[in-house]
Each structure stands twice: as C-alpha cells, then as structure tokens.
Design an enzyme around this catalytic site. Structure first.
Site, short mmCIF file in Angstrom:
data_model
loop_
_atom_site.label_atom_id
_atom_site.label_comp_id
_atom_site.label_asym_id
_atom_site.label_seq_id
_atom_site.Cartn_x
_atom_site.Cartn_y
_atom_site.Cartn_z
N GLU A 227 34.07 -77.40 63.32
CA GLU A 227 35.29 -76.60 63.39
C GLU A 227 36.45 -77.38 64.03
O GLU A 227 37.17 -76.88 64.88
CB GLU A 227 35.03 -75.28 64.15
CG GLU A 227 33.97 -74.43 63.46
CD GLU A 227 33.73 -73.07 64.10
OE1 GLU A 227 34.01 -72.92 65.30
OE2 GLU A 227 33.25 -72.16 63.40
N ASP B 95 26.22 -67.34 61.93
CA ASP B 95 27.05 -67.24 63.13
C ASP B 95 26.94 -65.87 63.79
O ASP B 95 27.89 -65.09 63.75
CB ASP B 95 28.51 -67.54 62.75
CG ASP B 95 29.37 -67.82 63.98
OD1 ASP B 95 28.80 -68.04 65.06
OD2 ASP B 95 30.60 -67.81 63.85
N GLU C 275 30.99 -60.73 69.77
CA GLU C 275 31.99 -61.11 68.78
C GLU C 275 31.85 -60.32 67.48
O GLU C 275 32.82 -59.78 66.97
CB GLU C 275 31.89 -62.62 68.50
CG GLU C 275 32.83 -63.09 67.39
CD GLU C 275 32.78 -64.59 67.16
OE1 GLU C 275 32.02 -65.28 67.86
OE2 GLU C 275 33.52 -65.05 66.26
C1 GCV Z 1 33.73 -71.55 70.33
C2 GCV Z 1 32.22 -69.05 65.96
C3 GCV Z 1 33.30 -68.44 66.79
C4 GCV Z 1 34.14 -69.49 67.46
C5 GCV Z 1 33.22 -70.40 68.28
C6 GCV Z 1 32.19 -71.00 67.35
C7 GCV Z 1 31.17 -71.86 68.08
O1 GCV Z 1 32.75 -69.71 64.84
O2 GCV Z 1 34.08 -67.59 65.97
O3 GCV Z 1 35.08 -68.86 68.28
O4 GCV Z 1 33.94 -71.41 68.94
O5 GCV Z 1 31.47 -69.97 66.71
O6 GCV Z 1 30.07 -71.38 68.29
O7 GCV Z 1 31.46 -73.00 68.40
#
Ligand code: GCV
Length: 652
Positions: A270, A349, A377
């Site tokens: 990411e 996720d 989340e």
């Molecule tokens: C910290 C998901 C979340 C992100 C997070 C990522 C991760 O994509 O939406 O906010 O980033 O996981 O675990 O690194």
C-alpha cells in the site's frame, strides 16, 4: 466503575480487588521491578479494603513468592493449602500474572483448597500494534482506523507529558496477559519515521510507563529510513553502508530503551517502501533488520500483507487473496531466527468472514505471528456491538492440516487494538470486551471465549447480579453473527463504503484497483477461486481443506461466495437458496439488533448511567445502520436477480 476520575477503570475497578485487598499478603523474593509493582498493587488495595502487606515471617493468607530472576519465564504456580494461597514464579512477569489470576478468582481464591497448578502462556508474544500517528494525519486522523478518540501515547506532536494513562493502559494489558506494544502506525509518515532516531527519547518515555507492567515497547519503522533519516542514497538491504546504518541506529535505540522489543515493518505494501525497489527479497529485507537487532535480543515483525493495490479490475487472473502465499512461501527457511513473519488471519483484510489464511501452516521453517484486528474497521467501527471472541477462537482452533489436536498455529498473536484516549478507552464501552478477550486468547488460544467473556463481565461489574451477566451475554454472545447477517453475505466481503469503510456500498469497490470484488450479475454472485475453473486460490490449502473448498458442494455455506460464483438459485447445505438466504439473514440481523437494543434498555438500573447511556446511544446508530445495510443489500440483489422474497416482505 469510573474509579480514576477522568477515565474508566475498565476491567480493573477497585471493587474487583475486594477479596485480595481484605487479606494479609506477603510478597517475597530478590530485587525485581515487577515484584515492586506487585507489592505496590497490594499496598494500594489493602489500604482500601482493610488488608495489610506484612513482613516476611508474619502470618499471611496470600503469599506471592518470586523464586528466581528468569524474566523470560512468564509462568506461575498457584495453590491454596492450609489456609494460605500461594503464587510462585521464577520471573517478575509471572508473579504479576499470578496476582491478576488471584484477582480474577476473587473470594474463590481464599475458599477451600486449590490444587497446585502451573499456568504458562501458550504464545510467547502477545502484542498490540497501535496504528497511532504522532502528528494528526490529514486523511487518517491521529489513529488510523481508530474509533476511540486520539492516541493514548501521542498528543500535540510529542509523547504525552502526563503518562499516567499510559501506565494505566499497561496495567490493563498485564491483567489480560499482553506483553508487547508497538507504539506507532505501520504506515510510517515523516514525523513518525524520526521516532527511530532523534525522537527516540519520546519512545523511551512511553516504554518507561509500560515497563512496570511487563509490556515491552516496539516501533514501526520505515524501510526507507537510511535514505529519509541517514542521508544515504539507497536503502538496499545488501548494501554494507545501509546495514551499518541500521546496526548503529539500532544500537542507539537500545541505549535509550534497553529492553526494546524490536521493529515492525510494512514493506512493499500500500505504498510503503520495501526491498522490491532494489530487486531484493523480503527475506533479505527482514534479515537485515534482524541482524541489527540480534546483538540486543530484539525481534523484527515483518508483515506479510503484500499485494497489488493497483490492480486492473478487468484482469481476472489476479486474485488479491493469493498474494501473501505467492510472495512468501518460496522464502520459507530463509528468514533469520529473530525474524517473525506477521500474517493477517485471513487472506484479504479483516472482513467479518474470511477463511483462515493458507499462509498459516505453509511455512514450517519460518517463525510466524498471526495478526487480528481488534479495532472494528470492518465490523461496525465501535458504533456496533460486535464481540469478536468467537471469530478469533475459530481462527485459533483452525488446523491447517485438519489434524485435531495439533501443534500451535503460530509463535505469537498480534492485534491492532481498539483503544484511544476516549473516557471509556474504546468508544463503545462493550468493545472493551474485545481487547480483554484478545489478551486472554493470546495467553490460551484454546480457551472457551464465552468463559473469557464471563471473566470480563465479572471483573468489569464486580458484585453485580446475575441478571446483568445474562443481559451482557444476550447482547454480546451472538453479536458477531448478527453483524455478519446484516452485512456482506456468505463470505463475499467488502461491500463497504470506500475509504472510511463504514456502512454499505455494494459496488463501492467493484471496479476499483484494490482487488476486492463480488462479481454479482443478473445470474449469480461470488468469486470463483477454485483450481478447476477459477483463480486457483483453493489449491493453496493443504488437504483436507483444498478439496473441501474446491467444490461448491462441500464448501461450507458461510464461505461459499468467497470460493465460488454460484447462481442465485444454488441451494445451500441449509436447504435455502442463496438469494433467499441473503433476504432472510438481512431481516434476521436487523431483528437481532433490535432485540439486543431492547435487552440493553432493560439493564438501565444495573449499569452506571454514563456507561448505559453511551451504549444505548450506540445501539440507536447500530440499528439505523443495520437497516441501511438490510435495505441496500436486499434491494441490490432483488434488482439484480429479479427473484422475489419467498415471504413477500418489503424490499425497496
Ligand atoms: C495501516 C487495511 C487498512 C489500512 C491499514 C492496512 C494494513 O488496508 O484499511 O488502514 O494500514 O490494512 O494492515 O497495513
């Protein structure tokens, strides 16, 4: 129970210590800082409840005996004989965990005999990774995916001056067995990167507040730190200058924090930098940091959350679910002994329902930690009551080879926590149960989550009538299932609003680069991940799972749409068609949420007003949102499929 004035006592209200505090206690053994913590705890509660901490030689009803100096031994032995309850431990942490065990037992610790039993955590690392930013991030706020206010550690761009609350946090964590915390986000922004170097004093201050409760401090670091902070032209993990920079930097970290736990790294994920830029493997990257930490006894937690988030949705050959396994299994056996591969429990996720990641169990020669998400989340963002104990228990009981019983799943359990500077710590007061349950399951992954919930209820509401415990069980026991019913069906996942991930948006991610699709059309829905006709993901499992997941006929209902694209008329093992299942569960989920709200309202005179009101207010939002989910999902699938509800209910 809001003993401390400005924040809730959570599972450690004074009254939970009544039985211990009324006794004559003795703490003995050689010098040890955690022994001092134990003594201070006892002195405090004895002053409240009339007991006394006595000198060696005086008669005592509770004896906490530190017999050695082995800080790596977290176990303790508990027994009661001849009217004396004894905790014996060879390390300070064990002594502290033993004290909290006695607290959990309450009067039960002082009645009759208790046969001698040794208790030891099943997993050595029981860790929280805070996704906290020091500076408030323009998009993500201070705590990424945080739903409980600001950071517990950071305020106004620095470590909090008053660390009393951090200390109280360490105490809560010790009481449920958590022994490690990473204090900053795995997405490492510019200010946070500097915690490794010129801002290490801030980290040392936080470590100092957590240390008395046996919690070791870890830091998330940027793989590009040698460039960002060291002025080097490269971060290539095989470059001698880069390696020397990490070694020297790490030595300075240990000068500031002698018991520092190590680094957490999100690399090539990411947008975070990583070894791919230099044509190096993730083992090369992890091992470089492992080498820097090794002389000091530190560990690198290297995350396996590596996938292409710039995927073309038209490209049916790329499957995000496959990514971690495809990237990491070829590297099995290459990671250093003090490198731990940290794997999210599911392949995507943290959805409300995912299969267990096939990477877990597929790397026998690599140390592994499983990562869970306590912060909600994708499970209602602490506006919805959703107790995740049963989900985690399913994950932890999963055996990659289908054997029961079998070896342990991993060396460690890590979670993204749900706590912030909110008065109730977790926004939704009932979400405290998730943090407590995580800690206790990390200590004993085989524990029955319902009995862990019993513990949490008894500690948080000591001395309350059975009706409160019944009500809390009624509201929480099935809350994960309820949430699953009114959100995305049968394991297909996502369908959330993009970005913030709250509330329904069926096609929100359908044509996006993130690799999260459901492929609904007029005939059917789901992702074909079979080997025969799909992405091949099902083949990443060992038997018996690969075969089980391969066919829609044997795939468990709750995961059907994760593994298969099926017609709406496909009949589930339950006997219902997929489309009728979607309609029914969405109506049921809302009804269950209504019932939970009703039960909670009936507990008004058993819970302090502020806590009751906060939860009641959250139930209003949960219901509003659950109805929104029901109506959007049901309408979407009615319009796509044209199949009416068998019961003729209103679908918009
Ligand atoms: C910290 C998901 C979340 C992100 C997070 C990522 C991760 O994509 O939406 O906010 O980033 O996981 O675990 O690194």
């Amino acid at each position: 129970m809001t003993d401390s004035g400005n924040f809730d006592a959570a599972w450690l209200p004074d009254a939970a210590f009544r039985a211990v505090g009324a006794r004559r206690s003795l703490v003995r053994g050689g010098p040890d800082p955690l022994k001092d913590t134990v003594r201070a705890e006892l002195v405090g509660v004895c002053a409240r409840f009339g007991g006394e901490v006595v000198r060696d030689g005086d008669a005592a009803e509770l004896v906490l005996d530190l017999t050695g100096e082995d800080s790596s031994d977290e176990g303790y032995t508990l027994e009661r004989r001849d009217g004396v309850t004894t905790v014996t431990a060879s390390g300070g942490r064990g002594l502290l965990y033993g004290l909290f065990h006695v607290v959990r037992l309450g009067e039960g610790a002082f009645a009759g005999d208790l046969a001698s039993r040794t208790h030891r955590p099943a997993l050595a690392t029981r860790m929280l990774d805070h996704w906290d930013n020091v500076a408030v991030h323009p998009v993500m706020g201070q705590v990424e995916r945080g739903y409980a206010g600001g950071s517990l550690f950071w305020a106004d761009g620095v470590a909090r001056g008053d660390l009393a609350r951090v200390r109280a946090y360490g105490r809560l964590l010790a009481a449920c067995g958590i022994n490690a915390v990473a204090v900053n986000n795995v997405n490492v922004h510019a200010t946070e990167a500097r915690l490794l170097t010129d801002r290490i004093g801030d980290v040392a201050a936080i470590a100092g507040a957590l240390r008395p409760y046996g919690v070791r401090t870890h830091l998330s670091v940027s793989f590009a730190a040698p460039i960002l902070l060291g002025g080097l032209p490269t971060a290539d993990p095989l470059d001698p200058a880069v390696r020397a920079w990490w070694a020297a930097t790490t030595a300075r970290v240990y000068e500031a924090v002698p018991d520092f736990g190590g680094y957490v790294v999100k690399a090539d994920s990411e947008g975070q930098p990583g070894p791919f830029a230099y044509g190096r493997s993730h083992a090369d990257g992890a091992n470089m940091l492992a080498a820097a930490l090794e002389p000091h006894g530190g560990t690198v937690h290297w995350r396996a959350f590596v996938y292409d988030h710039r995927q073309d949705w038209r490209d049916r050959s790329t499957d995000r679910a496959r990514a971690a396994y495809d990237h990491f299994t070829p590297l099995d056996g290459e990671f250093a002994d003090n490198a731990v591969l940290q794997v999210k429990h599911g392949p995507m996720d943290f959805q409300v329902r995912e299969p267990v990641s096939p990477l877990i169990g597929a790397m026998p020669d690599t140390r592994l930690a499983v990562e869970l998400q306590v912060t909600q989340e994708y499970t209602g963002q602490q506006k919805h009551a959703c107790w995740l104990g049963p989900m985690w228990s399913e994950v932890l009981r999963f055996r990659p080879d289908g054997e029961v019983p079998a070896g342990r799943l991993a060396d460690g359990l890590v979670a993204v926590p749900n706590a912030g500077d909110d008065r109730f710590w977790t926004g939704h007061p009932l979400a405290q149960a998730n943090l407590y349950t995580f800690g206790r399951l990390a200590w004993d992954p085989a524990a029955d989550p319902r009995s862990v919930l019993d513990e949490w209820i008894a500690l948080t509401h000591p001395g309350s009538p059975g009706r409160l415990a019944e009500g809390l069980h009624a509201v929480l026991d099935g809350s994960w299932g309820t949430y699953e019913k009114y959100t995305a069906p049968l394991g297909v996942g996502f369908m959330v609003q993009p970005g913030h991930h709250y509330g329904p948006s069926v096609d929100g991610y359908e044509y996006s680069p993130w690799g999260t699709y459901h492929f609904a059309d007029r005939d059917g829905v789901g992702v074909d991940r079979s080997v025969a006709t799909g992405t091949g993901y099902a083949g990443q499992y060992a038997e018996p799972w690969a075969k089980l997941y391969e066919s829609p006929g044997t795939c468990p209902d709750e995961l059907l749409l994760f593994f298969h694209h099926v017609p709406y008329g496909h009949v589930l093992h339950s006997g219902k068609t997929v489309i009728q299942h979607i309609y029914d569960t969405h109506f049921e989920g809302v009804e269950e949420a209504e019932e939970a709200r009703r039960v909670w309202a009936g507990l008004a005179n058993l819970v302090e007003p502020e806590r009751h009101a906060r939860v009641a207010e959250r139930f209003e939002e949960q219901l509003r949102s659950a109805r929104e989910w029901r109506d959007q999902i049901n309408s979407y699938f009615l319009r796509k499929s044209g199949v009416p509800d068998a019961h003729g209910r209103t679908i918009h």
